[in-house]
Design an enzyme around this catalytic site. Structure first.
Site, PDB file in Angstrom:
ATOM      1  CE1 TYR A   1      19.053  47.191 -48.415  1.00 30.57           C
ATOM      2  CE2 TYR A   1      19.693  45.526 -50.030  1.00 30.57           C
ATOM      3  CZ  TYR A   1      18.703  46.190 -49.298  1.00 30.57           C
ATOM      4  OH  TYR A   1      17.383  45.854 -49.443  1.00 30.57           O
TER       5      TYR A   1
ATOM      6  CG  PHE B   1      14.598  51.437 -44.830  1.00 29.14           C
ATOM      7  CD1 PHE B   1      14.634  50.747 -46.031  1.00 29.14           C
ATOM      8  CD2 PHE B   1      15.449  52.534 -44.678  1.00 29.14           C
ATOM      9  CE1 PHE B   1      15.494  51.118 -47.059  1.00 29.14           C
ATOM     10  CE2 PHE B   1      16.313  52.899 -45.700  1.00 29.14           C
ATOM     11  CZ  PHE B   1      16.345  52.195 -46.897  1.00 29.14           C
ATOM     12  CG  ASP B   2      15.396  45.936 -46.978  1.00 28.81           C
ATOM     13  OD1 ASP B   2      15.287  44.872 -46.340  1.00 28.81           O
ATOM     14  OD2 ASP B   2      15.431  45.998 -48.224  1.00 28.81           O
TER      15      ASP B   2
ATOM     16  CB  ILE C   1      15.776  53.315 -56.175  1.00 26.30           C
ATOM     17  CG1 ILE C   1      16.984  53.008 -55.290  1.00 26.30           C
ATOM     18  CG2 ILE C   1      14.528  52.646 -55.644  1.00 26.30           C
ATOM     19  CD1 ILE C   1      16.844  53.533 -53.857  1.00 26.30           C
TER      20      ILE C   1
ATOM     21  CE1 TYR D   1      11.548  51.885 -53.585  1.00 26.00           C
ATOM     22  CE2 TYR D   1      13.107  52.632 -51.927  1.00 26.00           C
ATOM     23  CZ  TYR D   1      12.674  51.659 -52.812  1.00 26.00           C
ATOM     24  OH  TYR D   1      13.353  50.483 -52.922  1.00 26.00           O
TER      25      TYR D   1
ATOM     26  CG  PHE E   1      21.075  52.393 -49.375  1.00 22.02           C
ATOM     27  CD1 PHE E   1      20.337  51.235 -49.169  1.00 22.02           C
ATOM     28  CD2 PHE E   1      20.458  53.506 -49.955  1.00 22.02           C
ATOM     29  CE1 PHE E   1      19.010  51.183 -49.552  1.00 22.02           C
ATOM     30  CE2 PHE E   1      19.122  53.445 -50.327  1.00 22.02           C
ATOM     31  CZ  PHE E   1      18.387  52.289 -50.119  1.00 22.02           C
TER      32      PHE E   1
END
Length: 564
Positions: free
Chosen positions: A52, A62-63, A82, A108, A125
């Protein structure tokens, strides 16, 4: 994902009403790529692996699992992800791609993740599903091809040779034997393979193709394998089984065609001539006597050929067709032979027995017809005429006297015909018919003759048409009555006291024409008369005198008369 593509995607989502519709109540899912084949969808409790990219609304990343160089593995629906990701992954297929928009309360929340995700952040995502499995899963086996003939299947403790392509569930190739130009060779059920492959090979036939899907806990599990198989990876093997055997195996025989009549079967010490095709278990031809147009000729039971063939040819009949399946330890073993027979290969020989014999064999004679009241039979030195057909034992025609204008002629015992046929023509009555079978050492031997293969057993059908009694051995001429009293004077035509070759020849020829005597039948008259002259010319001066013909006694006189 490139920033431009992400901006374009967000624009599209806005146009579709999927982006920024105000506060989101649930995850927004865009299934922008769905594979045509979807064998299974993600459900609660499934283990999955996926890649992802995670971004914020403005496209800031962010990731990313791609950046870490490792896929993400986890369980869906048990609170380890999550909530938005848990919901967004459900129903996915392997290789499916999705865009997910996760609102803060399913991500989050108002806390966020320190220095990574701010409070109340909506998360975007881009996900691709790579693998899916469950603890309840079992091995999945799909038979892609199964040969019609299958005399045995793989069992535990068997040694197998197979080719394979190994892929992850998403199709990523991690290994292949085809590129190595060599099969994978191993024992089954001995702990040398991963559990899933040990189970997946059971029951396979040589030549069968299978697809074996193995869940991680029957493969390399949580650790994976090196850099090519990640942790928790399901594996897909497309397998082609080349052959199988067991170290305890003996040869396997299939009697393809057995003649109705089989008076004798081959045994140790026999010399066998046969044709064969030799193949591997997958049908690959590695050798053929037919391609050389020449039989394979050998003794059996004496170690001249591989042990499996030595055993497999025992008990064959002439004309029989037999399939001999030979395990490696009775063939060419672990090393194979040349570049056509690999190591540990099972060999299949389809053989056709042309003939066999034993060096101790004698001529076989079978009388088909013998006239009644036969008192006179053929002996050595007799002159005969006969018809014959000559074939190999498999029926291949070689020669026939019927192809010529006149029958065959021979003087028995004069070394003009092969020994076996001479034997077969002895003690025959006029008009008799026989079948004579002649082993090679009494025929044309190991080298054969023009039109006759080496080491061939010959079959003659003979019929005696004419016979003349021959002269005794050591004699060239026989008088039908008493010879002239004054033999030399009769020979000396010009009465000069000498008999040159011309007068001797004229005298003998006259005796024959008048029926007073005869030469050994079936011979060349000129040569025989010349030999007779040489025998009487004791001084070797090219003429015969009265002294050379002088008789010392009645016994000597009788002997010379018979000789003349």
């Amino acid at each position: 994902m490139a920033l431009g593509c992400l901006v374009l995607l967000l624009s599209l989502l806005r146009a579709l009403g999927l982006a920024d519709p105000g506060p989101l109540e649930d995850v927004v899912i865009d299934r922008y790529y769905i594979p045509k084949v979807c064998l299974r969808e993600v459900q609660m409790g499934d283990f999955i692996r996926y890649h992802y990219n995670g971004t914020f609304k403005d496209g800031t990343k962010f990731d990313s699992s791609y950046d870490r160089g490792a896929t993400v593995a986890g369980v869906v629906g048990v609170g380890r992800l999550i909530t938005g990701m848990d919901r967004g992954l459900q129903g996915m297929c392997v290789n499916e791609r999705r865009h997910l928009i996760v609102p803060p309360h399913l991500g989050y929340g108002s806390i966020g993740v320190a220095d990574l995700i701010p409070p109340d952040a909506t998360l975007y995502f881009d996900v691709i599903l790579l693998d899916i499995w469950n603890k309840e899963d079992k091995l999945q086996i799909t038979t892609l091809y199964k040969p019609e003939r299958c005399n045995r299947t793989v069992e535990n403790s068997d040694f197998v040779r197979y080719h394979y392509n190994g892929t992850l569930l998403d199709g990523t190739l991690f290994d292949s034997t085809y590129g190595k130009d060599s099969t994978y060779d191993t024992y089954v059920g001995a702990g040398w393979l991963i559990k899933g492959m040990d189970e997946g090979l059971l029951g396979m036939c040589a030549g069968e193709k299978r697809r074996i899907v193995i869940p991680p806990f029957l493969a390399y599990g949580e650790k994976g394998y090196g850099t090519v198989i990640p942790p928790q990876a399901s594996l897909v093997f497309d397998v082609l089984l080349m052959d199988l055997h067991n170290p305890k195996d003996g040869i396997f025989l299939e009697h393809l065609e057995v003649p109705e009549s089989c008076k004798r079967k081959a045994a140790t010490g026999d010399f066998v001539r046969y044709h064969y095709n030799g193949t591997l278990m997958d049908g690959t031809l590695f050798d053929s006597s037919y391609s050389r147009n020449h039989t394979y000729n050998t003794y059996i039971g004496k170690g001249y050929i591989i042990p499996g063939m030595d055993q497999g040819l025992q008990g064959v009949c002439i004309g029989e067709k037999r399939r001999i399946i030979i395990p490696p330890h009775l063939g060419y073993g672990e090393t194979g032979a040349g570049d056509k027979i690999p190591g540990s290969a099972v060999l299949i020989f389809d053989v056709h027995i042309v003939d066999f014999h034993n060096p101790t064999d004698v001529v076989e004679i079978k009388t088909i017809f013998r006239p009644e009241g036969c008192n006179t039979t053929t002996r050595d030195r007799d002159f005969i005429r006969y018809h014959y057909n000559c074939t190999l034992l498999d029926g291949t025609a070689l020669f026939s006297s019927h192809d010529y204008e006149s029958p065959q002629e021979a003087t028995l015992g004069a070394s003009k015909i092969i020994d076996g046929l001479n034997t077969g023509l002895l003690d025959m009555c006029l008009g008799e018919k026989r079948i004579v079978v002649i082993p090679p050492h009494l025929g044309h031997g190991e080298n054969g003759a023009r039109g006759v293969p080496g080491s061939a057993v010959l079959r003659f059908e003979v019929e005696l048409l004419h016979m003349e009694e021959g002269v005794p051995e050591g004699y060239l001429f026989i008088w039908h009555s008493e010879p002239p009293e004054n033999l030399f004077e009769e020979m000396d035509l010009n009465k000069n006291g000498e008999v040159p070759p011309e007068e001797f020849t004229a005298f003998i020829t006259a005796q024959m024409s008048e029926g007073k005597g005869r030469l050994m039948p079936g011979t060349e008259p000129e040569k025989v008369i010349s030999d007779m002259f040489q025998n009487q010319d004791r001084n070797k001066d090219g003429k015969i005198t009265a002294d050379e013909l002088k008789l010392k006694s009645d016994e000597e006189r009788e002997r010379i008369h018979e000789e003349l």
